[in-house]
Design a protein around this motif. Structure first.
Motif, PDB file in Angstrom:
ATOM      1  N   MET B  72      80.437 -42.543  -7.980  1.00 31.74           N
ATOM      2  CA  MET B  72      80.324 -43.290  -6.722  1.00 31.74           C
ATOM      3  C   MET B  72      81.656 -43.899  -6.299  1.00 31.74           C
ATOM      4  O   MET B  72      81.810 -44.337  -5.162  1.00 31.74           O
ATOM      5  CB  MET B  72      79.302 -44.418  -6.878  1.00 31.74           C
ATOM      6  CG  MET B  72      77.868 -43.950  -6.983  1.00 31.74           C
ATOM      7  SD  MET B  72      76.779 -45.326  -7.431  1.00 31.74           S
ATOM      8  CE  MET B  72      76.759 -46.280  -5.892  1.00 31.74           C
ATOM      9  N   THR B  73      82.596 -43.970  -7.235  1.00 29.85           N
ATOM     10  CA  THR B  73      83.832 -44.701  -6.969  1.00 29.85           C
ATOM     11  C   THR B  73      85.081 -43.825  -7.143  1.00 29.85           C
ATOM     12  O   THR B  73      86.144 -44.326  -7.473  1.00 29.85           O
ATOM     13  CB  THR B  73      83.929 -45.935  -7.885  1.00 29.85           C
ATOM     14  OG1 THR B  73      83.820 -45.504  -9.251  1.00 29.85           O
ATOM     15  CG2 THR B  73      82.828 -46.939  -7.612  1.00 29.85           C
ATOM     16  N   GLY B  74      84.922 -42.536  -6.931  1.00 29.24           N
ATOM     17  CA  GLY B  74      86.113 -41.688  -6.821  1.00 29.24           C
ATOM     18  C   GLY B  74      86.413 -40.765  -7.988  1.00 29.24           C
ATOM     19  O   GLY B  74      87.274 -39.894  -7.883  1.00 29.24           O
ATOM     20  N   LEU B 101      70.410 -41.135  -4.709  1.00 31.26           N
ATOM     21  CA  LEU B 101      71.185 -42.289  -4.263  1.00 31.26           C
ATOM     22  C   LEU B 101      71.946 -42.031  -2.958  1.00 31.26           C
ATOM     23  O   LEU B 101      72.111 -42.921  -2.140  1.00 31.26           O
ATOM     24  CB  LEU B 101      72.135 -42.732  -5.377  1.00 31.26           C
ATOM     25  CG  LEU B 101      72.818 -44.081  -5.201  1.00 31.26           C
ATOM     26  CD1 LEU B 101      73.009 -44.739  -6.563  1.00 31.26           C
ATOM     27  CD2 LEU B 101      74.148 -43.970  -4.508  1.00 31.26           C
ATOM     28  N   ARG B 102      72.398 -40.795  -2.798  1.00 32.64           N
ATOM     29  CA  ARG B 102      73.099 -40.517  -1.541  1.00 32.64           C
ATOM     30  C   ARG B 102      72.159 -40.777  -0.369  1.00 32.64           C
ATOM     31  O   ARG B 102      72.556 -41.394   0.625  1.00 32.64           O
ATOM     32  CB  ARG B 102      73.594 -39.074  -1.508  1.00 32.64           C
ATOM     33  CG  ARG B 102      74.216 -38.760  -0.159  1.00 32.64           C
ATOM     34  CD  ARG B 102      74.944 -37.451  -0.081  1.00 32.64           C
ATOM     35  NE  ARG B 102      75.155 -37.101   1.309  1.00 32.64           N
ATOM     36  CZ  ARG B 102      76.117 -37.589   2.075  1.00 32.64           C
ATOM     37  NH1 ARG B 102      76.973 -38.445   1.590  1.00 32.64           N
ATOM     38  NH2 ARG B 102      76.231 -37.237   3.341  1.00 32.64           N
ATOM     39  N   TYR B 103      70.936 -40.344  -0.503  1.00 32.35           N
ATOM     40  CA  TYR B 103      69.968 -40.528   0.577  1.00 32.35           C
ATOM     41  C   TYR B 103      69.638 -42.001   0.785  1.00 32.35           C
ATOM     42  O   TYR B 103      69.677 -42.507   1.903  1.00 32.35           O
ATOM     43  CB  TYR B 103      68.702 -39.741   0.251  1.00 32.35           C
ATOM     44  CG  TYR B 103      67.711 -39.672   1.386  1.00 32.35           C
ATOM     45  CD1 TYR B 103      67.883 -38.760   2.412  1.00 32.35           C
ATOM     46  CD2 TYR B 103      66.602 -40.514   1.424  1.00 32.35           C
ATOM     47  CE1 TYR B 103      66.979 -38.672   3.464  1.00 32.35           C
ATOM     48  CE2 TYR B 103      65.684 -40.442   2.471  1.00 32.35           C
ATOM     49  CZ  TYR B 103      65.879 -39.517   3.488  1.00 32.35           C
ATOM     50  OH  TYR B 103      64.980 -39.442   4.517  1.00 32.35           O
ATOM     51  N   THR B 104      69.316 -42.691  -0.313  1.00 32.28           N
ATOM     52  CA  THR B 104      68.894 -44.090  -0.158  1.00 32.28           C
ATOM     53  C   THR B 104      70.053 -44.974   0.293  1.00 32.28           C
ATOM     54  O   THR B 104      69.821 -46.079   0.773  1.00 32.28           O
ATOM     55  CB  THR B 104      68.278 -44.672  -1.455  1.00 32.28           C
ATOM     56  OG1 THR B 104      69.202 -44.511  -2.525  1.00 32.28           O
ATOM     57  CG2 THR B 104      66.980 -43.988  -1.804  1.00 32.28           C
ATOM     58  N   SER B 105      71.279 -44.488   0.134  1.00 25.27           N
ATOM     59  CA  SER B 105      72.401 -45.271   0.636  1.00 25.27           C
ATOM     60  C   SER B 105      72.756 -44.861   2.063  1.00 25.27           C
ATOM     61  O   SER B 105      73.786 -45.271   2.585  1.00 25.27           O
ATOM     62  CB  SER B 105      73.628 -45.121  -0.276  1.00 25.27           C
ATOM     63  OG  SER B 105      74.223 -43.848  -0.122  1.00 25.27           O
ATOM     64  N   GLY B 106      71.906 -44.057   2.686  1.00 28.99           N
ATOM     65  CA  GLY B 106      72.176 -43.631   4.050  1.00 28.99           C
ATOM     66  C   GLY B 106      73.449 -42.810   4.159  1.00 28.99           C
ATOM     67  O   GLY B 106      74.149 -42.886   5.166  1.00 28.99           O
ATOM     68  N   GLY B 107      73.759 -42.072   3.099  1.00 27.51           N
ATOM     69  CA  GLY B 107      74.918 -41.188   3.131  1.00 27.51           C
ATOM     70  C   GLY B 107      76.239 -41.867   2.814  1.00 27.51           C
ATOM     71  O   GLY B 107      77.298 -41.249   2.918  1.00 27.51           O
ATOM     72  N   GLN B 108      76.186 -43.134   2.401  1.00 26.39           N
ATOM     73  CA  GLN B 108      77.448 -43.848   2.152  1.00 26.39           C
ATOM     74  C   GLN B 108      78.104 -43.462   0.834  1.00 26.39           C
ATOM     75  O   GLN B 108      79.312 -43.468   0.709  1.00 26.39           O
ATOM     76  CB  GLN B 108      77.204 -45.353   2.122  1.00 26.39           C
ATOM     77  CG  GLN B 108      76.799 -45.926   3.444  1.00 26.39           C
ATOM     78  CD  GLN B 108      76.566 -47.414   3.292  1.00 26.39           C
ATOM     79  OE1 GLN B 108      77.488 -48.206   3.317  1.00 26.39           O
ATOM     80  NE2 GLN B 108      75.322 -47.787   3.110  1.00 26.39           N
ATOM     81  N   PHE B 109      77.289 -43.176  -0.151  1.00 28.25           N
ATOM     82  CA  PHE B 109      77.836 -42.821  -1.457  1.00 28.25           C
ATOM     83  C   PHE B 109      77.448 -41.392  -1.803  1.00 28.25           C
ATOM     84  O   PHE B 109      76.341 -40.947  -1.484  1.00 28.25           O
ATOM     85  CB  PHE B 109      77.309 -43.760  -2.549  1.00 28.25           C
ATOM     86  CG  PHE B 109      77.876 -45.147  -2.467  1.00 28.25           C
ATOM     87  CD1 PHE B 109      79.139 -45.425  -2.984  1.00 28.25           C
ATOM     88  CD2 PHE B 109      77.164 -46.169  -1.858  1.00 28.25           C
ATOM     89  CE1 PHE B 109      79.677 -46.706  -2.902  1.00 28.25           C
ATOM     90  CE2 PHE B 109      77.691 -47.450  -1.769  1.00 28.25           C
ATOM     91  CZ  PHE B 109      78.952 -47.727  -2.293  1.00 28.25           C
ATOM     92  N   THR B 110      78.360 -40.697  -2.455  1.00 28.87           N
ATOM     93  CA  THR B 110      78.002 -39.399  -3.022  1.00 28.87           C
ATOM     94  C   THR B 110      78.140 -39.512  -4.538  1.00 28.87           C
ATOM     95  O   THR B 110      78.844 -40.384  -5.047  1.00 28.87           O
ATOM     96  CB  THR B 110      78.934 -38.273  -2.523  1.00 28.87           C
ATOM     97  OG1 THR B 110      80.281 -38.653  -2.788  1.00 28.87           O
ATOM     98  CG2 THR B 110      78.765 -38.043  -1.039  1.00 28.87           C
TER      99      THR B 110
END
Lengths: 337, 325
Positions: B72-74, B101-110
């Motif tokens: 999530m952090t690079g 998690l990508r979905y539940t974060s609305g696409g903010q995190f991969t």
């Protein structure tokens, strides 16, 4: 061998230990958390907010005391009781309220809900809905900071219940082993829904569990934002210096049930009263006025302004569009932008 | 070209990607000093050091969760499951975070993370070490699932998996590590995710398979061709997303389908494929699709019982003849 330390081992300072600006910031942040959560309860009971909603009332000193001691770029990882951690980390009230309303403008675009708040912009790594689920993730963010050679610190909040879970032990072991820059902040509110802490943990003093990993463990009055801040500053300095993790046990209490769906019939009213008397917000107010850092009027202004801000957040959430249902599959894969 | 074992091809894929991208790292049990239980990470520790080739304690749940936090952090972690079965202990972090998690974060995190390691039946390792987890994870949204059968595909697909921005489960097979094949030397060899491989063109029926069963099917096909049959053989390679295009195109031609898989019959990949055939090419089918899969039992230790647990060449021959004749 670092011995576990009682709260009185953290250096006492001659009051006032904060500046006026810091004091007002802490006060504003705690009031923001409280006002936001009270509004959530109203919205939930009005049927404008859905699902499980876990409120943070009573525990504000922990989020504020830790997060306001961080620098920009530091990471925060939370649990399902995550609204106030997100707020303290700078996620706008509008974005969180809109998320709770399930709107497209929500911080997780209506796909996360109360227990899955995220904000990449604020390095808020999320609400995690399983107990202890966020602990390894926060540990990974700390590893990542070390890997990338940054001075970022990772702060991880979780409850007393999580400290009986394997992920807690596994993660603290690894963080200690590799001296990761992380604070494990236990919000010991004494209850895991209906399970009393003493009925769930063979060692009730959670800070002592730090001994198993040879890292500092502090017992902190989680109803005193200045005590939390003091401990957090010590732990953050240690983390940033590359000396490794710290376990902070903040004793606190949730003034409401586990979630808004919890009738909260199990906890003794006398116990609740006792803790309510230690409310961290009036406690800081008294400190600020006593040390002439703020006047009662100034504090009242903060409360009024915060109320206005939260009402604006509700209005924003109310006016925001629903996410289009035909975009239901968007964001499942990284290829979806 | 260079002759390489499957495990060497995997190692080279990781090595090349670690050279290419400093954010790529490996973590898991005994991946560093020891070089991996099947030597897939041999000497990478010497080359890249302990920060990038991280020996973890035996704590699958938390090192998988740690990989999520890294991703999530690079950072781009590759988790090795010493045995893939052990990652059942990490199911929550892989499914809840890697998948959702990508979905539940609305696409903010991969969560660009690869989860790889050995599994499968055939070395008399007993029930817990002989698992096929692909079906367990199959329904989790957001995950990609790969199961390569050859050294060439192992290399090309692992490189794709490492570059992919989703969480990719990469199932290797204990009986394939010592398989040899010529691998192109000095080129960036990539096999795209989601593309099946037609190993033989034919008219009589379509055999769909993956991982070690590809080799059983190849043996069967050899016999069948000698006997005058004309089967089409497809190695799925990627299980999720499936190459539905190639599958449907093939069925349109052959009108008959045999699926050969090593995972459990109940709730398995084959059942899912049959459902997809119903949805997408029912009118092309001249006979009900047939699946050969593992028996619904914990894998027994006894060698003969173990062999009887999964499809064998004779089963494939019989099934094909039954379908075609």
């Amino acid at each position: 061998m670092v011995l576990s330390q009682e709260v009185n081992v953290i250096p006492k300072v001659v009051p006032p230990e904060i500046t006026r600006a810091q004091g007002l910031e802490l006060y504003q942040d705690m009031v923001l958390g409280r006002t936001f959560e009270d509004m959530c309860a109203q919205m939930y009971y009005q049927g404008r907010m859905f699902g499980f909603v876990h409120l943070y009332n009573g525990q504000e000193a922990v989020a504020t005391g830790c997060i306001k001691a961080l620098k920009a770029g530091d990471y925060v990882t939370s649990t399902y009781r995550d609204h106030v951690h997100a707020l303290s980390q700078g996620v706008p009230a509008r974005a969180i309220m809109a998320e709770l309303f399930g709107k497209a403008t929500g911080c997780s675009k209506g796909r996360g809900g109360s227990m899955h708040l995220f904000s990449a912009e604020h390095n808020f790594l999320g609400g995690y809905a399983f107990v202890a689920e966020g602990i390894p993730v926060a540990t990974g963010a700390a590893y990542s900071a070390k890997y990338r050679g940054t001075d970022q610190v990772s702060v991880n909040f979780f409850g007393d219940g999580a400290t009986n879970n394997g992920a807690f032990f596994e993660s603290l072991n690894m963080a200690a082993l590799w001296k990761l820059p992380i604070l494990y902040v236990v919000e010991n509110n004494l209850w895991s829904i209906g399970m009393q802490h003493a009925r769930a943990s063979s060692v009730t003093e959670i800070y002592k569990k730090a001994l198993a990993f040879d890292i500092p463990g502090y017992l902190v009055d989680g109803m005193d934002v200045l005590a939390v801040r003091r401990a957090a500053v010590t732990a953050i300095e240690r983390a940033r210096a590359g000396e490794g993790p710290t376990l902070l046990e903040c004793t606190t209490y949730r003034f409401r049930g586990h979630s808004l769906a919890d009738p909260d019939e199990l906890r003794d009213p006398a116990e609740k009263d006792l803790w309510r008397k230690q409310d961290p917000i009036p406690k800081l107010a008294r400190y600020l006025v006593e040390h002439q850092l703020a006047t009662q009027d100034e504090l009242q202004t903060i409360e009024d302004d915060t109320q206005t801000l939260i009402e604006d957040a509700v209005q924003f959430a109310q006016d925001s569009p629903e996410p289009p249902v035909d975009e239901i599959t968007r964001y499942v894969h990284a290829e979806d932008e | 070209m260079v002759m390489q074992y499957y495990f060497e091809a995997l190692r080279d894929a990781i090595y090349e990607e670690m050279v290419r991208d400093p954010m790529v790292m490996v973590m898991g049990e005994d991946v560093g000093h020891y070089g991996g239980s099947y030597k897939v990470t041999k000497d990478l520790f010497k080359e890249f050091g302990g920060l990038r080739v991280l020996d973890t304690p035996i704590a699958e749940n938390s090192f998988a969760g740690m990989a999520v936090g890294c991703a999530m952090t690079g950072v781009r972690p590759i988790i090795e499951g010493m045995n893939m079965g052990f990652l059942l202990l990490a199911f929550s972090q892989i499914a809840n975070n890697g998948g959702m998690l990508r979905y539940t974060s609305g696409g903010q995190f991969t969560v660009p993370m690869v989860v790889r390691g050995p599994g499968g039946v055939g070395r008399q390792l007993g029930a817990e070490h002989s698992q096929r987890l692909e079906a367990y994870f199959y329904g989790v949204p957001g995950l990609k699932i790969i199961a390569p059968a050859t050294p060439l595909d192992a290399k090309g697909l692992l490189k794709s998996a490492i570059r992919d921005n989703n969480t990719v489960l990469f199932f290797e097979h204990v009986l394939l590590y010592n398989l040899k094949e010529e691998i192109p030397d000095g080129v960036d060899y990539i096999v795209p995710i989601g593309k099946a491989n037609r190993l033989r063109e034919g008219q009589d029926l379509t055999i769909l398979t993956y991982s070690r069963q590809v080799h059983h099917c190849l043996s069967a096909v050899k016999t069948l061709v000698n006997e005058g049959y004309d089967p089409e053989l497809i190695d799925l390679r990627t299980l999720k997303p499936l190459d539905l295009e190639m599958i449907c195109e093939s069925v349109h031609k052959t009108h008959r389908v045999l699926i050969v898989e090593e995972d459990y019959k109940t709730g398995g990949i084959g059942g899912e494929i049959i459902a997809l055939l119903n949805e997408h090419c029912f009118d092309d089918l001249d006979a009900p699709p047939v699946r050969l899969a593992s028996r619904d039992i914990p894998t027994p230790y006894n060698g003969r019982m173990e062999a009887a647990t999964i499809p064998q060449v004779a089963d494939i021959l019989q099934a094909v003849k039954h379908l075609v004749d």
